[in-house]
Design an enzyme around this catalytic site. Structure first.
Site, PDB file in Angstrom:
ATOM      1  N   GLY A 279      19.528   5.244 -22.873  1.00 20.33           N
ATOM      2  CA  GLY A 279      20.569   4.354 -23.357  1.00 20.33           C
ATOM      3  C   GLY A 279      20.261   2.922 -22.963  1.00 20.33           C
TER       4      GLY A 279
ATOM      5  N   GLY B 146      19.033   8.853 -22.157  1.00 18.32           N
ATOM      6  CA  GLY B 146      19.696   9.118 -23.417  1.00 18.32           C
ATOM      7  C   GLY B 146      18.794   9.732 -24.461  1.00 18.32           C
TER       8      GLY B 146
ATOM      9  N   GLU C  32      17.284   8.304 -13.287  1.00 16.31           N
ATOM     10  CA  GLU C  32      18.507   7.562 -12.974  1.00 16.31           C
ATOM     11  C   GLU C  32      18.733   7.319 -11.488  1.00 16.31           C
ATOM     12  OE1 GLU C  32      18.776   9.006 -17.050  1.00 16.31           O
ATOM     13  OE2 GLU C  32      18.238   9.985 -15.168  1.00 16.31           O
TER      14      GLU C  32
ATOM     15  N   ASP D  85      22.407  12.331 -16.343  1.00 14.81           N
ATOM     16  CA  ASP D  85      23.578  12.666 -17.158  1.00 14.81           C
ATOM     17  C   ASP D  85      23.141  13.253 -18.496  1.00 14.81           C
ATOM     18  OD1 ASP D  85      22.540  10.223 -18.077  1.00 14.81           O
ATOM     19  OD2 ASP D  85      24.500   9.362 -18.516  1.00 14.81           O
TER      20      ASP D  85
END
Length: 357
Positions: A69, A118, A141, A149
């Protein structure tokens, strides 16, 4: 728009296939919120269109399928106090991941280059993941003060031999050989054959046969059996501290153990503890439950120090010297970590719970 003239994401229908191209090569095809919303809407349209029997998704430029992302955008919005827009970003991303997982038709990701964050969310949860020779998977991350995530709370604990916990707590990159061995990728083909695979998929017929017609011999895994045994032993530790102790004990005889421990010690201590708890809890969660947990963590991470410091260090200033706070694992209250997993106040958003295929 990529440069003021081209869309960030391209859609086309050719033959029996819906084609998606992530079109931000200069940012390694990082996902913006408009891209995520557009893809979600297009998947809904193609799901209802009987003329489309499969979806093929690729990244432009050759360097990356999708490196994640648009974290810099999130950072800038949050620093500007635009917290509603930040929440919309996380919600849009996680709802898209759920849409990919529940998509009832074959969803084929042709992965060349980096697939991270993402990018993992919009590929791993689909039916087919074709790795190329330049494939590089990571969930990095913990190195920017965030946490793994995009549904990996559900997916990584399913990997064999504690490999998911290793990937979550190190952010280490793995190539196609290891991805196939672990089940992160389903097929292997040369990137030069992706156009031919796409053309054959557009003609219809069996998806697996279309991919296999251009299949190639994959590389051997880089994680040799000795490393896999260490990962299974060390990352079964019941705390991050115990994992590091086990790696340190093995380090004098195994360079991989020393390298892994050193890598973990560069990561945010708070993120390490969150990621470890994710992997512990994720084994007992379904996909929708894992997504709700990730949304809670995302909202609370936006109120913590390490995300801003990590993004500053890695993406903004690029000095590679994050000042984590707390700086040590033993300075973190486990009760504070547990509180991050608790339900948010008030109603939580709908993450579009998956429908079984």
């Amino acid at each position: 728009m990529t440069d003021g003239s081209e869309p960030e994401i391209l859609f086309a229908q050719r033959g029996m296939a819906g084609l998606v191209t992530l079109n931000r090569p200069k940012t390694l095809n990082a996902l913006s919120l408009p891209m995520m919303r557009a893809l979600h809407a297009q998947l809904d349209a193609w799901e209802a269109d009987d003329a489309v029997t499969r979806v093929v998704i690729r990244g432009a430029g050759g360097r990356a399928f999708c490196a994640g992302g648009d974290i810099r955008q999130v950072y800038e919005l949050a620093r500007a106090g635009r917290h509603d827009e930040v929440s919309e970003f996380w919600l849009g991303e996680y709802q898209l991941d759920a849409a990919v997982r529940r998509f009832p038709k074959p969803y084929i990701a042709l992965i060349e280059g980096f697939v991270m964050g993402g990018g993992v969310g919009i590929s791993l949860h689909g039916s087919h993941r074709v790795a190329s020779e330049r494939y590089a998977f990571a969930m990095p991350e913990v190195g920017i003060g965030f946490f793994p995530d995009v549904g990996t709370t559900y997916a990584l604990p399913l990997l064999p031999g504690r490999a998911g916990t290793y990937l979550a707590l190190t952010g280490a990159r793995i190539g196609a050989g290891d991805a196939l061995d672990l089940g992160l990728a389903t097929h292997y083909a040369a990137a030069a054959d992706f156009d031919a695979i796409t053309a054959r998929l557009c003609e219809g017929g069996d998806v697996g046969e279309a991919i296999a017609a251009h299949g190639a011999t994959p590389p051997a895994p880089d994680l040799v059996p000795e490393a896999r045994r260490l990962i299974e032993d060390a990352f079964s530790g019941d705390s991050v501290t115990e994992i590091l102790h086990r790696l340190d004990r093995a380090a004098p005889d195994l360079a991989f153990a020393a390298e892994t421990a050193a890598l973990m010690r560069t990561r945010s201590p708070r993120s390490l503890m969150i990621a470890h708890e994710q992997m512990r809890r994720g084994a007992d969660l379904d996909f929708a439950q894992a997504q709700r947990l990730e949304y809670r963590l995302a909202i609370r991470t936006m109120a913590a120090h390490d995300f801003y410091e990590g993004v500053r260090s890695v993406i903004v200033d690029k000095d590679g010297r994050p000042a984590w706070s707390p700086a040590r694992l033993d300075e973190i209250d486990p009760a504070a970590i547990a509180a991050d997993f608790a339900p948010l106040e008030g109603p939580e958003p709908d993450m579009n719970p998956m429908r079984e295929r």
